[in-house]
Write an enzyme that holds these catalytic residues in place. Structure first.
Site: not given
Length: 305
Positions: A52, A82, A161
């Site tokens: 993402h 992911d 992230s």
């Protein structure tokens, strides 16, 4: 030495070991500018991040802890785990040591290392709060559960992230992926399954998966059935997708899946491990428990698109 001193020394050592291998990523897409972190996993500039973080882009800019910067290219991304692999055009940063998340235990110390916006890295520490969590993921019309997600109370700051979750020995055991709530962080585990995903992304730029068309949930087997199946758990079939290979094979909602590929299936990850490239178009024997009897069927997985 006090306990706090010992704890601080461990966290400091891990930060010193892992921090130099964590980069800040800056990307620009149709949605605007974005940022995240990445972990250098190869001496050739190969980095691991979240899918993402680099969604909708093919290139971006990486800033490393040593002050150097480089453009990077997206090698491959897999939204259903992911995970994404990117490669810096130029860097002298070596790859970090990867560990095995399957060896983690609840209560074990972990350290989250990120590099949001190139701010010289951030470090937070905590413990493994839970193992075996699932995180929904979607790519187009396909959906999947990322299995065995690591839950930790190590705070994940904005831009973390794609950063590293490391054990006390400085081995990266997860890629931080999401904040699920106050005091709850999630990370995609580094284990045998994700290593296969990483290898596929490096080689082909994508992950080919086989498709059965089952939605399942963990199911503890009654004692008598567990003795027959030689396993304590199976998977209850919650839904069979219409027209799917599983339906064509005769699997029904309410069945309990005990065996796939002639090996016990204890959790969803165990089933998903079988559904990679080599399973596409190949007969897959399944054993289900239905109405007091074990039923054998053979499915022919198709490619997930």
């Amino acid at each position: 030495m006090t306990e706090l001193d010992a704890y601080s020394q461990i966290v400091t050592r891990v930060a010193r070991t892992v921090g130099p291998h964590v980069a800040a990523l800056a990307v620009r897409s149709r949605r605007g500018e974005g940022a995240g972190s990445a972990v250098v996993v190869g001496d050739d500039g190969l980095m691991l991040t979240n899918a993402h973080v680099v969604a909708g882009v093919t290139r971006g800019r990486a800033a490393f802890a040593d002050g150097s910067e480089s453009d990077f290219a997206v090698v491959g991304a897999d939204p259903l785990s992911d995970l994404a692999v990117v490669r810096a055009d130029t860097t002298t940063v070596a790859g970090v040591t990867l560990g095995d998340a399957d060896a983690l235990q609840v209560g074990q110390l972990v350290v989250a290392v990120g590099n949001p916006l190139g701010l010289s890295g951030t470090v937070t520490a905590g413990v493994v709060s839970a193992l075996g969590r699932s995180l929904p993921a979607r790519s187009g019309t396909a959906s999947r559960l990322i299995e065995d997600v690591i839950q930790t109370d190590a705070a994940l700051n904005p831009g973390n992230s794609g950063g590293a979750l490391a054990d006390s020995a400085g081995r990266v055991v997860g890629i931080n992926t999401a904040v699920a709530g106050v005091g709850v962080g999630l990370a995609v585990p580094i284990n045998a399954t994700t290593r296969r995903i990483i290898a596929a992304l490096r080689q082909d730029g994508r992950v080919r998966r086989a498709y059965l068309g089952l939605v399942t949930a963990p199911f503890p087997l009654p004692e008598a059935l567990a003795a027959r199946a030689k396993a304590a758990r199976g998977l209850r079939v919650v839904e069979v997708v219409a027209g799917s290979p599983a339906q064509q094979a005769g699997v029904r909602t309410g069945d309990v899946l005990l065996d796939a590929g002639r090996a016990p299936v204890r959790d969803a990850q165990g089933l998903q491990k079988l559904l990679f490239t080599e399973a596409i178009g190949q007969p897959l024997p399944l054993t289900v428990f239905r109405n007091g009897a074990m039923v054998d069927v053979v499915a022919l997985p198709t490619e997930l698109v």
